[in-house]
Every structure is written in C-alpha cells, then in structure tokens.
Design a protein around this motif. Sequence first.
Motif, PDB file in Angstrom:
ATOM      1  N   SER B 280       0.836  -1.198   0.000  1.00 34.01           N
ATOM      2  CA  SER B 280       0.000   0.000   0.000  1.00 34.01           C
ATOM      3  C   SER B 280       0.874   1.252   0.000  1.00 34.01           C
ATOM      4  O   SER B 280       0.377   2.367  -0.101  1.00 34.01           O
ATOM      5  CB  SER B 280      -0.901   0.035   1.237  1.00 34.01           C
ATOM      6  OG  SER B 280      -1.673  -1.130   1.318  1.00 34.01           O
ATOM      7  N   ARG B 281       2.186   1.029   0.176  1.00 30.78           N
ATOM      8  CA  ARG B 281       3.163   2.131   0.239  1.00 30.78           C
ATOM      9  C   ARG B 281       2.749   3.165   1.284  1.00 30.78           C
ATOM     10  O   ARG B 281       2.793   4.364   1.054  1.00 30.78           O
ATOM     11  CB  ARG B 281       3.308   2.770  -1.143  1.00 30.78           C
ATOM     12  CG  ARG B 281       3.924   1.789  -2.128  1.00 30.78           C
ATOM     13  CD  ARG B 281       3.764   2.182  -3.573  1.00 30.78           C
ATOM     14  NE  ARG B 281       4.371   1.169  -4.433  1.00 30.78           N
ATOM     15  CZ  ARG B 281       3.776   0.025  -4.778  1.00 30.78           C
ATOM     16  NH1 ARG B 281       2.573  -0.262  -4.331  1.00 30.78           N
ATOM     17  NH2 ARG B 281       4.401  -0.834  -5.540  1.00 30.78           N
ATOM     18  N   LYS B 282       2.364   2.645   2.423  1.00 31.46           N
ATOM     19  CA  LYS B 282       1.791   3.495   3.458  1.00 31.46           C
ATOM     20  C   LYS B 282       2.022   2.761   4.777  1.00 31.46           C
ATOM     21  O   LYS B 282       1.916   1.544   4.818  1.00 31.46           O
ATOM     22  CB  LYS B 282       0.280   3.602   3.165  1.00 31.46           C
ATOM     23  CG  LYS B 282      -0.470   4.602   3.984  1.00 31.46           C
ATOM     24  CD  LYS B 282      -1.805   4.904   3.303  1.00 31.46           C
ATOM     25  CE  LYS B 282      -2.814   5.424   4.294  1.00 31.46           C
ATOM     26  NZ  LYS B 282      -3.439   4.369   5.076  1.00 31.46           N
ATOM     27  N   PRO B 283       2.357   3.484   5.870  1.00 29.86           N
ATOM     28  CA  PRO B 283       2.640   2.769   7.111  1.00 29.86           C
ATOM     29  C   PRO B 283       1.410   2.051   7.646  1.00 29.86           C
ATOM     30  O   PRO B 283       0.277   2.438   7.361  1.00 29.86           O
ATOM     31  CB  PRO B 283       3.099   3.871   8.079  1.00 29.86           C
ATOM     32  CG  PRO B 283       2.807   5.168   7.415  1.00 29.86           C
ATOM     33  CD  PRO B 283       2.541   4.937   5.980  1.00 29.86           C
ATOM     34  N   LEU B 284       1.648   1.010   8.431  1.00 28.86           N
ATOM     35  CA  LEU B 284       0.557   0.250   9.035  1.00 28.86           C
ATOM     36  C   LEU B 284      -0.309   1.168   9.880  1.00 28.86           C
ATOM     37  O   LEU B 284       0.200   1.944  10.687  1.00 28.86           O
ATOM     38  CB  LEU B 284       1.137  -0.863   9.912  1.00 28.86           C
ATOM     39  CG  LEU B 284       0.117  -1.768  10.590  1.00 28.86           C
ATOM     40  CD1 LEU B 284      -0.577  -2.647   9.553  1.00 28.86           C
ATOM     41  CD2 LEU B 284       0.774  -2.622  11.648  1.00 28.86           C
ATOM     42  N   PHE B 285      -1.614   1.078   9.686  1.00 31.03           N
ATOM     43  CA  PHE B 285      -2.513   1.898  10.485  1.00 31.03           C
ATOM     44  C   PHE B 285      -2.657   1.279  11.871  1.00 31.03           C
ATOM     45  O   PHE B 285      -2.863   0.082  12.019  1.00 31.03           O
ATOM     46  CB  PHE B 285      -3.882   1.994   9.808  1.00 31.03           C
ATOM     47  CG  PHE B 285      -4.817   2.951  10.496  1.00 31.03           C
ATOM     48  CD1 PHE B 285      -4.836   4.289  10.126  1.00 31.03           C
ATOM     49  CD2 PHE B 285      -5.649   2.529  11.514  1.00 31.03           C
ATOM     50  CE1 PHE B 285      -5.684   5.191  10.756  1.00 31.03           C
ATOM     51  CE2 PHE B 285      -6.494   3.422  12.151  1.00 31.03           C
ATOM     52  CZ  PHE B 285      -6.505   4.755  11.773  1.00 31.03           C
ATOM     53  N   MET B 344      -4.814   0.147   3.832  1.00 32.91           N
ATOM     54  CA  MET B 344      -4.953   0.181   2.376  1.00 32.91           C
ATOM     55  C   MET B 344      -5.619   1.479   1.903  1.00 32.91           C
ATOM     56  O   MET B 344      -5.376   1.940   0.795  1.00 32.91           O
ATOM     57  CB  MET B 344      -5.811  -1.007   1.899  1.00 32.91           C
ATOM     58  CG  MET B 344      -5.102  -2.335   1.997  1.00 32.91           C
ATOM     59  SD  MET B 344      -6.270  -3.697   1.864  1.00 32.91           S
ATOM     60  CE  MET B 344      -6.922  -3.451   0.226  1.00 32.91           C
ATOM     61  N   TRP B 345      -6.465   2.016   2.753  1.00 32.08           N
ATOM     62  CA  TRP B 345      -7.277   3.174   2.365  1.00 32.08           C
ATOM     63  C   TRP B 345      -6.380   4.352   1.988  1.00 32.08           C
ATOM     64  O   TRP B 345      -5.521   4.750   2.750  1.00 32.08           O
ATOM     65  CB  TRP B 345      -8.212   3.541   3.538  1.00 32.08           C
ATOM     66  CG  TRP B 345      -9.242   4.557   3.159  1.00 32.08           C
ATOM     67  CD1 TRP B 345      -9.241   5.873   3.502  1.00 32.08           C
ATOM     68  CD2 TRP B 345     -10.409   4.338   2.382  1.00 32.08           C
ATOM     69  NE1 TRP B 345     -10.337   6.500   2.976  1.00 32.08           N
ATOM     70  CE2 TRP B 345     -11.081   5.589   2.281  1.00 32.08           C
ATOM     71  CE3 TRP B 345     -10.951   3.224   1.736  1.00 32.08           C
ATOM     72  CZ2 TRP B 345     -12.265   5.734   1.569  1.00 32.08           C
ATOM     73  CZ3 TRP B 345     -12.130   3.377   1.031  1.00 32.08           C
ATOM     74  CH2 TRP B 345     -12.783   4.625   0.955  1.00 32.08           C
ATOM     75  N   ARG B 346      -6.597   4.872   0.799  1.00 36.61           N
ATOM     76  CA  ARG B 346      -5.814   5.981   0.256  1.00 36.61           C
ATOM     77  C   ARG B 346      -4.333   5.689   0.205  1.00 36.61           C
ATOM     78  O   ARG B 346      -3.478   6.561   0.337  1.00 36.61           O
ATOM     79  CB  ARG B 346      -6.088   7.283   1.025  1.00 36.61           C
ATOM     80  CG  ARG B 346      -7.511   7.794   0.780  1.00 36.61           C
ATOM     81  CD  ARG B 346      -7.805   9.088   1.511  1.00 36.61           C
ATOM     82  NE  ARG B 346      -6.808  10.114   1.235  1.00 36.61           N
ATOM     83  CZ  ARG B 346      -6.449  11.036   2.113  1.00 36.61           C
ATOM     84  NH1 ARG B 346      -6.968  11.038   3.330  1.00 36.61           N
ATOM     85  NH2 ARG B 346      -5.571  11.950   1.785  1.00 36.61           N
ATOM     86  N   GLY B 347      -4.037   4.396   0.031  1.00 35.77           N
ATOM     87  CA  GLY B 347      -2.652   4.037  -0.236  1.00 35.77           C
ATOM     88  C   GLY B 347      -2.405   4.110  -1.723  1.00 35.77           C
ATOM     89  O   GLY B 347      -3.212   4.657  -2.484  1.00 35.77           O
ATOM     90  N   SER B 348      -1.271   3.554  -2.128  1.00 35.85           N
ATOM     91  CA  SER B 348      -0.956   3.481  -3.549  1.00 35.85           C
ATOM     92  C   SER B 348      -0.712   2.002  -3.826  1.00 35.85           C
ATOM     93  O   SER B 348       0.397   1.506  -3.731  1.00 35.85           O
ATOM     94  CB  SER B 348       0.270   4.341  -3.823  1.00 35.85           C
ATOM     95  OG  SER B 348       0.706   4.162  -5.133  1.00 35.85           O
ATOM     96  N   LEU B 349      -1.815   1.310  -4.155  1.00 32.59           N
ATOM     97  CA  LEU B 349      -1.788  -0.150  -4.105  1.00 32.59           C
ATOM     98  C   LEU B 349      -1.248  -0.771  -5.378  1.00 32.59           C
ATOM     99  O   LEU B 349      -1.530  -0.311  -6.486  1.00 32.59           O
ATOM    100  CB  LEU B 349      -3.210  -0.683  -3.887  1.00 32.59           C
ATOM    101  CG  LEU B 349      -3.955  -0.197  -2.649  1.00 32.59           C
ATOM    102  CD1 LEU B 349      -5.371  -0.731  -2.663  1.00 32.59           C
ATOM    103  CD2 LEU B 349      -3.248  -0.647  -1.404  1.00 32.59           C
ATOM    104  N   PHE B 351      -0.542  -5.000  -6.897  1.00 39.01           N
ATOM    105  CA  PHE B 351      -1.035  -6.342  -6.564  1.00 39.01           C
ATOM    106  C   PHE B 351      -0.105  -7.444  -7.054  1.00 39.01           C
ATOM    107  O   PHE B 351      -0.479  -8.273  -7.877  1.00 39.01           O
ATOM    108  CB  PHE B 351      -2.445  -6.520  -7.117  1.00 39.01           C
ATOM    109  CG  PHE B 351      -3.389  -5.488  -6.580  1.00 39.01           C
ATOM    110  CD1 PHE B 351      -3.957  -5.638  -5.329  1.00 39.01           C
ATOM    111  CD2 PHE B 351      -3.656  -4.329  -7.294  1.00 39.01           C
ATOM    112  CE1 PHE B 351      -4.805  -4.671  -4.809  1.00 39.01           C
ATOM    113  CE2 PHE B 351      -4.502  -3.361  -6.781  1.00 39.01           C
ATOM    114  CZ  PHE B 351      -5.067  -3.530  -5.537  1.00 39.01           C
ATOM    115  N   GLU B 505       8.786  -1.716  -3.302  1.00 39.37           N
ATOM    116  CA  GLU B 505       8.956  -0.292  -3.054  1.00 39.37           C
ATOM    117  C   GLU B 505       8.635   0.110  -1.618  1.00 39.37           C
ATOM    118  O   GLU B 505       9.329   0.897  -1.000  1.00 39.37           O
ATOM    119  CB  GLU B 505       7.977   0.434  -3.990  1.00 39.37           C
ATOM    120  CG  GLU B 505       8.442   1.744  -4.499  1.00 39.37           C
ATOM    121  CD  GLU B 505       7.330   2.350  -5.345  1.00 39.37           C
ATOM    122  OE1 GLU B 505       7.140   3.561  -5.230  1.00 39.37           O
ATOM    123  OE2 GLU B 505       6.654   1.611  -6.098  1.00 39.37           O
TER     124      GLU B 505
END
Lengths: 430, 531
Positions: B280-285, B344-349, B351, B505
């Motif tokens: 998700s290129r985003k830290p764990l919520f 995942m929300w507003r990540g850059s997913l 697959f 990434e």
Amino acid sequence: MLNSRSFVACAFEQRAGQQRTKKEVMVFERVSMQRTSIIKLARIALMALAAFTLAGAAQALEWNLREPATKIGADIHTIHEYVMILIVVIFVGVFGVMFYSVFAHRKSKGAKAANFHENTTVEIIWTVIPLLLLIVIVWPATKLVIAQKDTTNSELTIKVTGHQWKWGYDYVKGEGEGISFVSQLKTPHAQIEGTESKGENYLLEVDNEMVVPIGKKVRILTTAADVIHSWWIPAFGAKQDAMPGFIRDTHFTANKLGVYRGQCVELCGKNHGFMPIVVRVVSAEDYTKWVASQKNPGAVSDAAGPAADASTVVAAAPAPAAASAAKTYTPAELKTMGEKIYTANCIGCHQATGKGMPPAFPALSGSKVVNGDKNVQIALVLNGKQGTAMAAFGKQLNDTELASVLTYTRNSWGNNAGVVQPADVAALRK
Amino acid sequence: MSAVLDPHGHAHDHDDHHHTPTGLMRWITTTNHKDIGSMYLWFSFVMFMVGGAMAMVIRAELFQPGLQLVNPDFFNSMTTMHGLIMVFGAIMPAFVGFANWLIPIQIGAADMAFARMNNWSFWILPFAGSLLIMSFFMPGGAPGVGWTMYAPLTSQMGIGMDLTIFAVHLLGMSSIMGSINIVTTILNMRAPGMTLMKMPLFCWTWLITGYLLIASMPVLAGAVTMTLTDRHFGTSFFNAAGGGDPVLYQHIFWFFGHPEVYIIILPAFGVISQIIPAFSRKPLFGYASMVYATASIAILSFIVWAHHMYTTGMPVAGQLFFMFATTLIAVPTAAKIFNWLATMWRGSLSFETPMLFALGFLFLFTMGGFSGLVLSLAAVDIQLHDTYYVVAHFHYVMVAGALFTAFAGVYFWFPKWTGRMYDETLGKWHFWLSMIFFNITFFVQHFSGLAGMPRRIPDYPLMFETWNKISSIGSFGFGLSQLLFLYIILKALRSGEKAPALPWEGADSLEWTHLPTPAPYHSFETPPVIK
C-alpha cells in the motif's frame, strides 16, 4: 431434475409417511417466496449452480438447517437467520470498503499514498461498535441456551446408550416405562459396498425406531457403554454427547408428526458413520398402541423359533430370558438362526469371512477362544471385553440368539467346536 | 553466544574465516538461523505434501456415497493424520521457519539467542514426523481417533497410537525450545534503539505466540501422557470405570487446543501486517492497537476453550460463560481487520503475488471469522457441532488464514532469502487457482454441515452427495495447484531473475533497509543503530 418443486418436496421428506400433494407443495412454495429476497436469490443461484454442475446427483440439495420439528429447533433457525443477515450486512460494509480501495487506490491509476497511520477516535469507534453488535447477537442466544438446558417437567424420560455401533433405548419414566430395545443400521451391506443400488434412506434407516408421542416433553438421558458417542436429531435441535460412565441429558418436544433421522456425531471408531438415529413421532393414541405392542409382544416372542426372520428375533430382544430359553435346538437350526444374528451384529468387525481385521478386531476363524471352552466364549460375549470394541451382548440378545450365534461361530470357517444351547447361556447369566 | 553478543570482537568477521562443514554435514550441524529457517520451511512443505495427499484420499473416498477406495478404519487414520500433520508438521514449522529467518534480521541481531538449541529444535522434527508416518506400518495401523485424540477411543487403538503420542511429545519439545529461543532473542538481542514498540509487527506477534506456546504445549504433553498411562499402566484418568472422566481429557486438550489455533494464526497476522503496508506504500494503520489487539486475543484464548465442548453437557453457567468469552474475541479481531483496511485506504496499491495472497487472506479469514461467530453462539453450535460446518469454518481460518499467509510470506521474502525473483505470472496463477479451488472445496461444506452431515464419516446419506462431489472436485484442483507452487519455487531457485536490492517499493523493515539482497550468510554482526 433439480427444479424447485422436487427440492422443496425432498427438503421436507422428514414428513415421510404423509404423501405431499402437488397443491401442498405449491402452497409452500408461495410461502417461501415471501422470504427475504437475499435468501431467494441465493437459493436460485445455488440451484442453478447445482443443476449446472451435477446433472447426475441422486437427490435434491439440502443447503440450510433442516426443517425444525420442535420450538427449539425453530428458534435455532431464527437466530441463525438473524445472525446471517447481520453478517451479510457487515460483509457488504467491510468488503465494500476493501474493494473500493482495491479499485480506487491503485498505483497503476496514479494513486499517491497518504501518510496517516493513527486515529484514536476511529479506533475506539470500531472497537465499540462490534461490542454493541455482539450484545445484540448474544442476547437471544442466551435465552435459547437457558431453554435448551431446561430439562425439568418432562413427561417421558428415555435413556439412550451409545454402543459401538448401535443405540440402546430404555424408556425409564412415563408412558411406556420398561420398554427397552436396541436400534441399529438396517441398510444392507451390499448397498454400502455398491453391489446394490442405494435406497432412499441410505444409512439413515434402523431396525427399531425410537417412538415418541407428539407434543410431550421428552427428556433424553445419554450415556455410553464403550467410547463417546453423540445423539442428534437435526430437526429437533437436540444434540447431546453420550459419555461412558456418566449420564447427561437433553430434551425435545416434537410438534410435527413424522419420522426424523440423524446420525452419531462423535467419532467412535470404525463404524462411526453407520449408527443412525431414527425417531418416529406419533399421535398420543398411536403411541399408546405402540406401547401396548411392546409390552405384550405376543406373536413376536413366539416367533423366536428357527423359522423366524432374524430382524424379528432382534426386535424381541427386550426379554433376555425368553420362554424359549429352555428349548433345545438342533445344530442346524442354531446355525441357520446364528448366521442371521452374526450378519446383524458381528459382521462389521469380525467380517463375513470370520477373519476379522487384526489386531483391532481378531479373527474368529481358528481362534483359540472360539474353538476352546464354550463357557469362556459365552462369558466373553455376554460381558464384552474391557478396553476393546467387543461389546457386552448380554443385554442386547436373548439366550436363544446368543446360543445360535455362538454355535454359528463355533461351526463355521473351519471351526468345529460343538454346539451351544440356550440353557448353557442362561446358566452363565449373572 | 558470547561472540554473538560481543559488539567488538567480531566486527570484521566474514564468511571465509569460518571453517563450516559443507554438504550434508553443513545442514546437520548448522547453527545459522538462516539455514535453520530454510530447513523448517522445506520440512513444512514436505509435510504439507504428505498431509495434502491424505486429504486427497479423504476427498476421493467422499466423492460418492458408499465405500469405494478405503475401509472405514483407514479413513479414520487419514483424517487423524491429515489433521496432526497439517497442524504440527506443516503450519507450525512453517511459521517457526519464518521466525528463524526473519526475527534476527528484523531486530538487528546476528543470530538467534540459543543457536545450538535452535539446531536441535529443528532436528527433532524429522524424527517426530517419521514416528507419525511409521504408525501406519504398525499392527492396527495409524490411530483413527481424530487429531483431537479423544479418550477413551484412544484406549482401543494399536501400537500406532503410542508412536503418535511420542511424536506429539517430540513436536511439543521442539515447539517449546523454539519459542524459548524466539522470546529470548526478541527480549535480549534487539539492536540499540530498537525498542519493543518499534519492532516490526511480525516480531510482536511471535513474541506473544512464544508465550502462548510455552504455556500451552506442556498441557498437551500432559494430556497425551495421561492417555499413554491409561493405555498401558493401569491408570484411569479418563476411564470412568476407574474413577476417571473422559470429559477431563477434552478440557485438558482444549486448554491447549484453543491457544494453539492462535499460535497458528497470530504469526500469520504478523506477516500480513508487513505485507499490506508494503504494497500500500503506506505505514501500518494503528500499530499500537495492533499490538494490544494481538495481546488481548492471546489472553482471551485461555478462557474460551470449552466452546469446543458445548455438546458435552456443561451446566448453563458454563455454556454462557464460554459463549460470552468467545464472542469477545471478535472485538480485537475486528479491530485488526479494520486496521488493515485503513492501511490500504488511500494508499498506492499494487497487486503482486504476496499482496494477492494477503488480500485473499483478509477476505477468506474474515469469512472464517463470521462462521466462527455463528459457532460461538452455544445455542446454534448445538446444531452445528461436529458437522461439516465446523470443518468449513476451521479450513477457512487455517488454510485461507495461515496457509495463504505462508504463501504470501514466501513470495514476499523470497528475493531477500535467495537473491532471485519468482515468476510473477506463475505466482498470480498460483494465487487465483488456490483461491478458486479453495472456495469450491470448502464453501459448499457450510451447506452440507447446515444440512446435518457429521464430520469424520467415510460414507454419507444421499442428500449430501452433490456438495461432496463439488467439494472433492475442488480439493483435487487445490491439491494440484500446490504442485505449481513447488514448480515456481524450484524454477526461481534455478533460473529466477536476479532480485533488485529493494524489490518491493514500500518494504521498510530492517531486513530491507539495512541488508543487501540476498541477505548475507552472517548479518548484523555489528548491530545497527536504530534512530
């Protein structure tokens, strides 16, 4: 073959005995159409899937809990459907979010990642909401648990004993007190092996059905003679493990006439899959008649002679010290009767060939016990053998039956160890 | 040990200074966490194939009503050994393998705390596995008692039962040693600055799992030992005729058995908590709430055991207590699911295969959670206990939960472990085949269970035929799909493309940021400093 009519009709084959008319089926269909559209859609989709996948299946699909025949069974249905609706709603919500994210927040669509990673308020909210939902779900379940465990004020008490691999029924209190019989699988071995085509109630038919009156609260006491079994009639919503050495109880009050079928549901060894449970719910008058026929077997006990059909003999089992015990039979008579009893009771383990399945189920052919002192063998069959699957048949078969089956084993498969008469068995009964 | 802990002495040490054995002896004598991790993973894969073959026998027999292929005794042996091998031989060792490989390189340690014991914890396993397999060749065959080994049926079994009991003892010893090692490593060998609350979540889930193992495995050892003495030495722990109680066995077994299911699933949660943020290129919520949720699940797991025993006839108070406690588990579990979704929300997913398996996990594990919620209601469980509904439920959480996660983890860390990439197209094929066939196999079992099909039966009434046919067809497909996995791994090992230094990434734990790809044989001999 899998049109909705046959599906509905088969789903209610529980009501066997009363032929459903076409009209009845249609009425039911109309009623079921009024259920929630989710359930309807799911049913159509499923039947389409099934019809598409397997054109050759023998019977229509059962895909939900069985049609209940008790209030508790109906309550289980209700709670289950209620929880399922809740689950579908949560499912749609949660995975709606997930799939939205999967489609909208793709890197390939140029989505740039945000950087938030905490929000205490949100986290508290989504901890509290499930908690509240749980209370909503658990509340009706709690009431039902209390109803399920309430075995007081029963009008009929029946003790059910699990044996490897049959059920013993003793009517211990209420109308029919004193009736006692053993109930076991009636499906012929040839159907299981596939040499004969399978009947409608394949694996769900027994020689002696448990009979109860409609509308009376029946308390079931369960216990077991060897290992743990579990007594279950799906339509009653009553399931209770049968523990060797302990008595547990459950109850049901049937509110529909018919024959209800279930199976043992606790792994109990080799023939776990082959010890069905059949309960016939009859009207109060029919029940009284049935009790009378059981209390005064009349013709049935006379039939315990050489010409009798083996199943009739077994049905008369409640009287271990039958009048005919004093009688002396010829070896040929004993062997003929014995073969039938052997087929009904012993063949599962010791096999038709008498070779058994060592070491769990020893061979009778050439066995030291079978070819040795007859009193040793009689005692073994009467009392069973601790720690093995060998059951105590003393209470299940009468003297004549035991004598004939013993004679059969002592004079078959190359054994040649003489005859056992009913009097020999009677002498060893404690 | 001391060399490992000494930050100065071996600062400039490299592979070539060691005179390690080569060939087979390398693997037998190794104390290297990476070697041992690889052996755990290969062992679990072999066991997965063996247990899977047994599942194929089960499904082939159940393809149609009647007895066709095997006799009921052998069928019971199959269900028993399939369960034992999959739980103790495949899933648990797989996650211990991940722990060995990853914990040191995620916390900046040079190796596991007890490197020699680590070798031993692994090498016990092949012996335990062999005992299980050998039981088939004993008189009477392998025990046919179910993986739960309920008394007093166990007393009727042949010598194969004793081999199984010894195998369980060995597996338990291995697990306890492994978890002591993991707990010690995590608590004592973190690099300077790597506080507990900075650890990757995989380490956290294993720290908690380690405690669960240490607390629950001895209980299982006790239960099977009592079974052993009941069988041979005249005791009557579970024999009513001698003053014992068969239900006591169930209480003891499930006091182990329920934590056990979290032992299996918590490390899987850890793996998922690393893969979803990476793709998700985003830290764990909600990192902290993830830790607390994991800990709550672990604590709750010790007070819910008797929900496996609603039909034994507990008093009302017992039924209600265990029902309430069980439903409570849904709260921290739901929080975890929401946290992953929020990650995942507003990540850059994207697959890639690991993410696909992680999403497959999320979707199917949640469905397993839903059926778990249904089963937790004691009143409804009375109807569903010991039916195929339960079989469907635990395969959703064990196969789609733990196994899918293991696949996700292997694909995710494969480049780090080997320096090579797997074939992405084939990986996706593996995912989609597994996903589809898994659902064909197990979704229909909800229906046969609701309709009343008991589990562990070799033959069934005609009304269950359709579901069983569908399920069998699905299972053959699922089984074959796993051969594709083997092919993908072997192909990647032989001729996979060279992996870039950072193949994913968004991966940001220590093993990706502080180590080259592939990870060198000896890593972090000088601990990194974490800011």
